[in-house]
Design a protein around this motif. Structure first.
Motif, PDB file in Angstrom:
ATOM      1  N   LEU A 150       0.846  -1.189   0.000  1.00  0.00           N
ATOM      2  CA  LEU A 150       0.000   0.000   0.000  1.00  0.00           C
ATOM      3  C   LEU A 150       0.882   1.241   0.000  1.00  0.00           C
ATOM      4  O   LEU A 150       1.830   1.346   0.776  1.00  0.00           O
ATOM      5  CB  LEU A 150      -0.868  -0.017   1.263  1.00  0.00           C
ATOM      6  CG  LEU A 150      -2.133   0.831   1.310  1.00  0.00           C
ATOM      7  CD1 LEU A 150      -3.097   0.426   0.208  1.00  0.00           C
ATOM      8  CD2 LEU A 150      -2.798   0.675   2.684  1.00  0.00           C
ATOM      9  N   MET A 180      -3.373   4.340  -5.642  1.00  0.00           N
ATOM     10  CA  MET A 180      -4.008   3.413  -4.713  1.00  0.00           C
ATOM     11  C   MET A 180      -3.806   1.974  -5.162  1.00  0.00           C
ATOM     12  O   MET A 180      -3.530   1.701  -6.328  1.00  0.00           O
ATOM     13  CB  MET A 180      -5.503   3.720  -4.604  1.00  0.00           C
ATOM     14  CG  MET A 180      -5.789   5.144  -4.171  1.00  0.00           C
ATOM     15  SD  MET A 180      -7.558   5.445  -3.941  1.00  0.00           S
ATOM     16  CE  MET A 180      -7.567   7.227  -3.764  1.00  0.00           C
ATOM     17  N   ASP A 207      -6.720   0.391  12.314  1.00  0.00           N
ATOM     18  CA  ASP A 207      -6.377   0.410  10.890  1.00  0.00           C
ATOM     19  C   ASP A 207      -7.229   1.397  10.104  1.00  0.00           C
ATOM     20  O   ASP A 207      -6.814   1.859   9.036  1.00  0.00           O
ATOM     21  CB  ASP A 207      -6.514  -0.994  10.289  1.00  0.00           C
ATOM     22  CG  ASP A 207      -5.372  -1.905  10.703  1.00  0.00           C
ATOM     23  OD1 ASP A 207      -4.435  -1.421  11.355  1.00  0.00           O
ATOM     24  OD2 ASP A 207      -5.421  -3.109  10.390  1.00  0.00           O
ATOM     25  N   ARG A 210      -5.497   4.450   9.236  1.00  0.00           N
ATOM     26  CA  ARG A 210      -4.289   4.310   8.419  1.00  0.00           C
ATOM     27  C   ARG A 210      -4.579   4.005   6.961  1.00  0.00           C
ATOM     28  O   ARG A 210      -3.660   3.853   6.172  1.00  0.00           O
ATOM     29  CB  ARG A 210      -3.415   3.210   9.020  1.00  0.00           C
ATOM     30  CG  ARG A 210      -2.934   3.560  10.421  1.00  0.00           C
ATOM     31  CD  ARG A 210      -2.436   2.366  11.175  1.00  0.00           C
ATOM     32  NE  ARG A 210      -1.963   2.742  12.509  1.00  0.00           N
ATOM     33  CZ  ARG A 210      -1.915   1.928  13.547  1.00  0.00           C
ATOM     34  NH1 ARG A 210      -2.322   0.675  13.413  1.00  0.00           N
ATOM     35  NH2 ARG A 210      -1.475   2.348  14.713  1.00  0.00           N
ATOM     36  N   LEU A 211      -5.843   3.907   6.613  1.00  0.00           N
ATOM     37  CA  LEU A 211      -6.183   3.628   5.219  1.00  0.00           C
ATOM     38  C   LEU A 211      -7.568   4.158   4.898  1.00  0.00           C
ATOM     39  O   LEU A 211      -8.362   4.456   5.788  1.00  0.00           O
ATOM     40  CB  LEU A 211      -6.100   2.128   4.924  1.00  0.00           C
ATOM     41  CG  LEU A 211      -6.998   1.159   5.706  1.00  0.00           C
ATOM     42  CD1 LEU A 211      -8.443   1.135   5.211  1.00  0.00           C
ATOM     43  CD2 LEU A 211      -6.435  -0.255   5.614  1.00  0.00           C
ATOM     44  N   ARG A 212      -7.841   4.275   3.613  1.00  0.00           N
ATOM     45  CA  ARG A 212      -9.195   4.523   3.111  1.00  0.00           C
ATOM     46  C   ARG A 212      -9.450   3.574   1.965  1.00  0.00           C
ATOM     47  O   ARG A 212      -8.525   3.190   1.240  1.00  0.00           O
ATOM     48  CB  ARG A 212      -9.373   5.958   2.603  1.00  0.00           C
ATOM     49  CG  ARG A 212      -9.506   7.019   3.677  1.00  0.00           C
ATOM     50  CD  ARG A 212     -10.073   8.316   3.087  1.00  0.00           C
ATOM     51  NE  ARG A 212      -9.944   9.418   4.032  1.00  0.00           N
ATOM     52  CZ  ARG A 212      -8.947  10.285   4.030  1.00  0.00           C
ATOM     53  NH1 ARG A 212      -8.002  10.170   3.101  1.00  0.00           N
ATOM     54  NH2 ARG A 212      -8.891  11.257   4.904  1.00  0.00           N
ATOM     55  N   GLY A 230     -12.667   3.863   6.250  1.00  0.00           N
ATOM     56  CA  GLY A 230     -11.626   4.820   6.593  1.00  0.00           C
ATOM     57  C   GLY A 230     -11.878   5.394   7.966  1.00  0.00           C
ATOM     58  O   GLY A 230     -12.639   4.822   8.766  1.00  0.00           O
ATOM     59  N   VAL A 251      -7.583   1.154  -2.582  1.00  0.00           N
ATOM     60  CA  VAL A 251      -7.149   1.337  -1.191  1.00  0.00           C
ATOM     61  C   VAL A 251      -5.963   2.293  -1.156  1.00  0.00           C
ATOM     62  O   VAL A 251      -4.978   2.109  -1.884  1.00  0.00           O
ATOM     63  CB  VAL A 251      -6.758  -0.008  -0.555  1.00  0.00           C
ATOM     64  CG1 VAL A 251      -6.521   0.170   0.945  1.00  0.00           C
ATOM     65  CG2 VAL A 251      -7.828  -1.071  -0.805  1.00  0.00           C
ATOM     66  N   GLU A 252      -6.052   3.314  -0.304  1.00  0.00           N
ATOM     67  CA  GLU A 252      -4.942   4.257  -0.143  1.00  0.00           C
ATOM     68  C   GLU A 252      -4.425   4.192   1.284  1.00  0.00           C
ATOM     69  O   GLU A 252      -5.171   3.985   2.232  1.00  0.00           O
ATOM     70  CB  GLU A 252      -5.377   5.691  -0.469  1.00  0.00           C
ATOM     71  CG  GLU A 252      -6.319   6.311   0.530  1.00  0.00           C
ATOM     72  CD  GLU A 252      -6.581   7.789   0.273  1.00  0.00           C
ATOM     73  OE1 GLU A 252      -5.877   8.387  -0.550  1.00  0.00           O
ATOM     74  OE2 GLU A 252      -7.511   8.340   0.897  1.00  0.00           O
ATOM     75  N   GLY A 253      -3.115   4.376   1.420  1.00  0.00           N
ATOM     76  CA  GLY A 253      -2.509   4.461   2.738  1.00  0.00           C
ATOM     77  C   GLY A 253      -2.533   5.884   3.247  1.00  0.00           C
ATOM     78  O   GLY A 253      -2.423   6.841   2.479  1.00  0.00           O
ATOM     79  N   VAL A 291       2.353  -1.146   4.338  1.00  0.00           N
ATOM     80  CA  VAL A 291       2.554   0.199   3.806  1.00  0.00           C
ATOM     81  C   VAL A 291       3.997   0.334   3.329  1.00  0.00           C
ATOM     82  O   VAL A 291       4.944  -0.020   4.039  1.00  0.00           O
ATOM     83  CB  VAL A 291       2.237   1.253   4.872  1.00  0.00           C
ATOM     84  CG1 VAL A 291       2.543   2.650   4.342  1.00  0.00           C
ATOM     85  CG2 VAL A 291       0.772   1.160   5.301  1.00  0.00           C
TER      86      VAL A 291
END
Length: 663
Positions: A150, A180, A207, A210-212, A230, A251-253, A291
């Motif tokens: 990620l 992403m 978590d 830390r992400l979306r 998220g 998914v984004e970090g 990540v």
């Protein structure tokens, strides 16, 4: 009693179950048994695999018999290998028998519906999410490792935005999707199944910070993408449309690894039966991401961009210095970027303000600038002028009262790839300066050190730099690329080498040649005077002991031999308890491939040539390097800095993939 989670059978009416393809379902053959039954037989329709478990054994047919004993340790497991076209189109039949041969005492029928539920990511690190049933819950390092990656979405795609993309809960550009990681939810099966069952995507509370996760429903335009998981959103009931077999997620970090975050995050999807009095999870699939770390690039990596500041203050203009940098960049075939006075506010120390690195996943890589906590005139430059499309930003802040000169990034470097005692560091090792071990001197801020150590792929080494007035590692060391098998050399400032050189020149009859020849407003000092200056000799030998201590640490921690180290002549003097360079500090250079921009030392002229420059050329040019000596005396040296302090270089990322590291 039926085993927990098993499908119960009935002699009086059929039973029904939804099975996920490839996932075993336990059948409770003991839940409703005819009186007098001692054995049973079981069969499945096409598309259903049936086998029986007795203790450690797991077989599909009884040994020498057609039936199984109804003993307490006998269990039946079924698995479907195909997605059903219609509800209840698969069947399992269990027949019960008495002690004698004859007709069955009773039958139980189980109708099954096969569905495809799977959450899949790029576990094989190919750049695409591929379906897999194996080991998605773990993440392993190394060339044979597996697990999805990620990226922290720390760049800024939209010119209308003033913040990194990770600050927005809505997409600002479709280009942002490329930053992403892909995630695909398989959801095949009869539509009627999903009227009574739902799919729920979930993330833990830690978590979720830390992400979306984004998903487009109803179209693929920018407005159709919505955040489904998220911060403050821990679950999402998936909106599956009739006939839909796959749903794509992105998914984004949001956070780099750090002191309290090892870098692993997980997501899961559950198939939930909503028809009972209370909802029941029938199946859960979980995936894990790591990540991507922030990675520094050493001097041995090819230069891409050279940054330097244009300044004009009471010390004058650095216009000539800029011309020299333009020449050097041209020779090295890299782009020159000049930060104007309106953006630097006459802060020339661009190396201290920031460090360039990058982040990488199999599908994408982009540079990321690490903004130091120093926050002087250049404090806004990394955020306002470098952050942009495919150029990320990260920083770590400290309270002003707790910061020191050692928090500036002239005090941050990285070695080329090294092998130490059989252990490989294919991305090199980060070097930071601090106080002498167990002393109470200055050290780099803990938040910065924690961040660097948490990245894991460039295991930091702390050196002793607190003996310097400014306190930066770039004042006594540098790495240069070489054309031989080793590929690099470590350059160390050396007062002993300088005193030895001056002694040689004296013995050759050049004792009256003067240091600082050609400099205005600076008193000349002959070689004889310098060698007779007991204070200068004492100070320089004290500095040599400090550098020698670091030399041994570097040899041990980087696996270096003496032949890997080049001693660059340099004198220092003490101002109070701290050392400063007596003449422009030649190791504090900018390295652009084979071209070295070295501070002009203004050493004693012998036959019209600077003996310090000649010695450095003799040491470095046989290694395939080109030495370009540049006057930085008034613009940088007198202000306690040199060329490296006043420049910054973005370099080409490593070809080596960080996930192949074995930290």
């Amino acid at each position: 009693m039926a085993p927990r989670g098993a499908v119960r059978l009935s002699l009086n009416k059929p039973s029904y179950a939804v099975c996920v393809v490839g996932v075993e379902t336990l059948v409770a053959v003991h839940s409703d048994v005819p009186e007098g039954a001692e054995t049973f037989g079981v069969s499945g329709s096409s598309g259903v695999e049936v086998f029986t478990v007795r203790g450690p054994s797991r077989v599909t047919k009884p040994a020498g018999k057609a039936r199984w004993p109804l003993e307490g340790d006998t269990e039946v497991v079924v698995s479907v290998d195909t997605v059903s076209k219609d509800l209840d189109d698969l069947q399992v039949t269990v027949s019960y028998f008495g002690p004698r041969e004859g007709r069955a005492l009773g039958h139980s029928v189980l109708y099954l519906t096969g569905v495809d539920v799977s959450l899949d990511v790029d576990t094989r690190r190919t750049g695409k999410a591929r379906k897999s049933r194996s080991d998605k819950k773990t993440w392993h390092w190394g060339p044979e490792g597996h697990g999805a990656i990620l990226l922290v979405n720390c760049d800024k795609e939209s010119p209308r935005s003033t913040e990194p993309d990770l600050r927005h809960s809505q997409l600002t550009s479709l280009d942002d999707l490329q930053d992403m990681s892909p995630m695909v939810l398989s959801c095949g099966g009869p539509d009627d199944v999903f009227r009574r069952h739902k799919l729920v995507l979930q993330v833990s509370a830690p978590d979720s910070q830390r992400l979306r996760v984004f998903c487009a429903r109803g179209g693929t335009g920018l407005a159709h993408y919505q955040m489904v998981l998220g911060p403050a959103r821990l679950s999402y009931a998936v909106d599956r449309q009739p006939g839909e077999r796959e749903i794509a997620f992105h998914v984004e970090g949001l956070s780099f690894p750090d002191a309290h975050f090892q870098g692993l995050v997980s997501l899961s999807v559950s198939l939930v039966d909503t028809g009972a009095l209370s909802e029941v999870d029938l199946f859960t699939d979980t995936v894990v991401f790591r990540v991507a770390p922030w990675i520094m690039t050493p001097n041995t990596q090819p230069p891409l961009e050279l940054y330097v500041c244009s300044v004009m203050d009471s010390h004058g203009s650095n216009e000539k210095f800029l011309d020299d940098m333009a020449y050097l960049a041209m020779k090295a075939n890299c782009k020159l970027i000049v930060c104007p006075r309106v953006e630097n506010r006459n802060d020339r120390w661009i190396q201290d303000e920031m460090e360039f690195g990058y982040i990488e996943a199999p599908h994408k890589s982009f540079p990321v600038v690490f903004d130091s906590p120093r926050n002087r005139g250049l404090r806004d430059f990394p955020y306002k002028k470098i952050l942009g499309p495919d150029f990320g930003y990260v920083t770590r802040e400290v309270q002003f009262a707790g910061s020191s000169s050692l928090d500036s990034f002239g005090n941050l470097d990285v070695s080329p790839p090294v092998t130490v005692g059989g252990r490989e560091y294919p991305l090199g090792r980060v070097l930071i300066g601090g106080s002498f071990p167990k002393s109470s001197g200055r050290r780099m801020a803990r938040v910065v050190q924690d961040f660097l150590r948490a990245q894991r792929v460039q295991a930091p080494v702390e050196l002793y730099s607190d003996w310097l007035s400014v306190g930066h590692v770039d004042e006594f060391l540098s790495f240069v690329p070489t054309s031989d098998r080793k590929g690099f050399r470590l350059l160390l400032a050396s007062p002993s080498a300088c005193l030895k050189l001056f002694q040689e020149k004296k013995e050759e009859g050049h004792g009256e040649a003067a240091q600082f020849e050609g400099l205005k407003h600076k008193a000349k000092r002959t070689i004889n005077e310098l060698l007779e200056d007991r204070h200068l000799r004492k100070d320089s030998l004290h500095v040599q002991k400090c550098i020698d201590w670091n030399r041994e640490v570097l040899k041990r921690e980087l696996g270096l031999a003496e032949s890997d180290i080049v001693d660059i002549p340099q004198l220092f003097f003490l101002k109070g308890a701290y050392a400063e360079a007596f003449f422009p500090d030649m190791v504090n250079m900018v390295v652009l491939g084979k071209y070295l921009g070295i501070p002009k030392p203004y050493g004693p002229l012998i036959q019209g040539r600077c003996c310090l420059e000649e010695r450095v050329r003799a040491l470095l040019e046989p290694l395939g390097l080109r030495c370009v000596f540049i006057d930085d005396f008034l613009s940088y040296h007198k202000l306690l800095g040199e060329i490296h302090c006043g420049t910054n270089v973005r370099r080409r990322p490593f070809g080596f993939k960080w996930w192949h590291v074995a930290p």
